[in-house]
Design a protein around this motif. Sequence first.
Motif, PDB file in Angstrom:
ATOM      1  N   GLY A  78       5.033  38.252 -16.737  1.00  9.71           N
ATOM      2  CA  GLY A  78       5.904  39.332 -17.184  1.00  9.71           C
ATOM      3  C   GLY A  78       6.624  40.089 -16.089  1.00  9.71           C
ATOM      4  N   TRP A  79       6.394  41.389 -16.059  1.00  9.26           N
ATOM      5  CA  TRP A  79       7.141  42.273 -15.166  1.00  9.26           C
ATOM      6  C   TRP A  79       6.905  41.939 -13.701  1.00  9.26           C
ATOM      7  N   ARG A  80       5.768  41.344 -13.351  1.00 15.49           N
ATOM      8  CA  ARG A  80       5.507  40.992 -11.952  1.00 15.49           C
ATOM      9  C   ARG A  80       6.521  39.955 -11.460  1.00 15.49           C
ATOM     10  N   ILE A  81       6.812  38.987 -12.310  1.00 17.30           N
ATOM     11  CA  ILE A  81       7.803  37.973 -11.940  1.00 17.30           C
ATOM     12  C   ILE A  81       9.197  38.596 -11.894  1.00 17.30           C
ATOM     13  N   VAL A  82       9.485  39.503 -12.822  1.00 16.74           N
ATOM     14  CA  VAL A  82      10.778  40.198 -12.777  1.00 16.74           C
ATOM     15  C   VAL A  82      10.919  40.908 -11.439  1.00 16.74           C
TER      16      VAL A  82
END
Length: 184
Positions: A78-82
Amino acid sequence: MLLLFFVSAVSLLPRPALCIVAGSAYGLYGIPLALIGSILGASVAYWLGQVAGRRYGHRLTRRWHLLDALREAIRTSGWRIVLLCRFAPIAPSSLMSFMFGSTSTAFGPFLVATGLGILPGIALQVAAGAGLRAGLDGHLSTLQIVTFGMGLCAGLAALLLLGRKMRQVLASYQSDLTAEDRVR
């Protein structure tokens, strides 16, 4: 100038060039202009990904395994990859926003990770533009040199972390394909 950043975040116009221009024109005051315009444009590209990407994204991932691995990495992290993709962009920002919108990434975490992730790059590029102008005027500061160096280090670290995560996903994907062959 704000409108140009918005348009670049939705299209394939290069944001780094705009940041350098903003830095040379407005100095470090170009940072909030670039950040706000880029976040607004990323929001629109995310929405377009929500509308069209979920419908057509699966067709594309069946053809390109790397794209499928990226979507899976986004789904699981999720947001970590973003955040990592924004620190060290592996593709144009508009395409990444579209991709994030086509996955199950929630809008709120996407927005926060996008803002935090693009801020160092924008600050670096605007500072480079301001430094270019200051250098031409003969007033380059130590802060501008340090900011540039820190931005380069952060971008390299983010690129290494993202590469490791994508290798893990690709290895998992490959082992799943191998397991399917053994079942047949």
